[in-house]
Write a protein that holds these residues in place. Sequence first.
Motif, PDB file in Angstrom:
ATOM      1  N   SER A 124      -5.888   3.175   7.868  1.00  0.00           N
ATOM      2  CA  SER A 124      -7.282   3.637   7.820  1.00  0.00           C
ATOM      3  C   SER A 124      -7.514   4.824   8.740  1.00  0.00           C
ATOM      4  O   SER A 124      -8.627   5.328   8.834  1.00  0.00           O
ATOM      5  CB  SER A 124      -8.219   2.490   8.205  1.00  0.00           C
TER       6      SER A 124
ATOM      7  N   TYR B  20      -3.592  -2.259   9.548  1.00  0.00           N
ATOM      8  CA  TYR B  20      -4.818  -1.750   8.954  1.00  0.00           C
ATOM      9  C   TYR B  20      -5.313  -0.486   9.674  1.00  0.00           C
ATOM     10  O   TYR B  20      -5.752   0.479   9.057  1.00  0.00           O
ATOM     11  CB  TYR B  20      -5.922  -2.792   8.934  1.00  0.00           C
TER      12      TYR B  20
ATOM     13  N   TRP C  61       0.838  -1.209   0.000  1.00  0.00           N
ATOM     14  CA  TRP C  61       0.000   0.000   0.000  1.00  0.00           C
ATOM     15  C   TRP C  61       0.869   1.254   0.000  1.00  0.00           C
ATOM     16  O   TRP C  61       0.615   2.192  -0.756  1.00  0.00           O
ATOM     17  CB  TRP C  61      -0.911  -0.027   1.227  1.00  0.00           C
TER      18      TRP C  61
ATOM     19  N   ALA D 167      -5.188  -2.011   0.315  1.00  0.00           N
ATOM     20  CA  ALA D 167      -5.984  -1.603   1.476  1.00  0.00           C
ATOM     21  C   ALA D 167      -7.173  -2.550   1.674  1.00  0.00           C
ATOM     22  O   ALA D 167      -7.511  -2.931   2.801  1.00  0.00           O
ATOM     23  CB  ALA D 167      -6.478  -0.170   1.301  1.00  0.00           C
TER      24      ALA D 167
END
Length: 259
Positions: A256, A252, A223, A239
């Motif tokens: 995020s 994550y 990512w 993602a």
Amino acid sequence: MIISSLKATAIFALVLFLSACVTVTESRFSKKANSNKAAESYVALGVAYMTQGNMALARQKLDRALELEPENISAHSAMATYWLERGEEPLAVKEFKIALDLDDSHSPSNYHYGRYLMVYKQDKRACGYIAIAASDVNYSARSLANESLGKCWIINGQPSKAIDAYEKAWVLNSESVPACFNLASIYYKRHRFDLALRWFKRFESSLKASNSKHSAASLKMGWRLAKANRDKNAADNFAFKLKKRFPKSREYKRISGKQ
């Protein structure tokens, strides 16, 4: 767990080394057998039993090897790994030191003792021991040694030396997953996104070849590289995979914005 990884890698390296030396069956042992060959055979059996988790038989075979040849370096090195498996660090260190006193250039002993110092003790001397094994052109686990050397240099703040070690590991084994991933990580931190992406693609090819899957850390790296190279589709894809497979992971949460 990092300690479990140390144990698994150590045993695997021992298997590589010993398999290059001798093929073993119980029927090989006879009264006329050369003591050195018999001892090496018992060492190989002991290591084989360790890989199977049969520690009682492993100890029995290693003890027999040392009875036949008290100064057998491979036996002491294997016994050190046995004691690490049993959680007996002082006894492991004693065996490592005996092996290295007998031959301070013995690559398996240098490799295993260096990894022990790196993982258990965070000792800067670790890199020196591992480097001996990593530079031995006849050492059958040389690729693993260079992977460990790269990790050791990273831990000790020497990324340029780590690059050299990981690149050597890749030359020796073009499917080295740790080498490719760590080179991608190092070059990413240096903002050499072109080189980072090249190594990351090699990393993904190595994963595919070994039927392995991405970890949360490698998906996050993918990512990051996609974002750095302004590849929105690839970034969204990484993602999505991270969310689907590791929704509660730290990786994550970070991408995020939940952490």
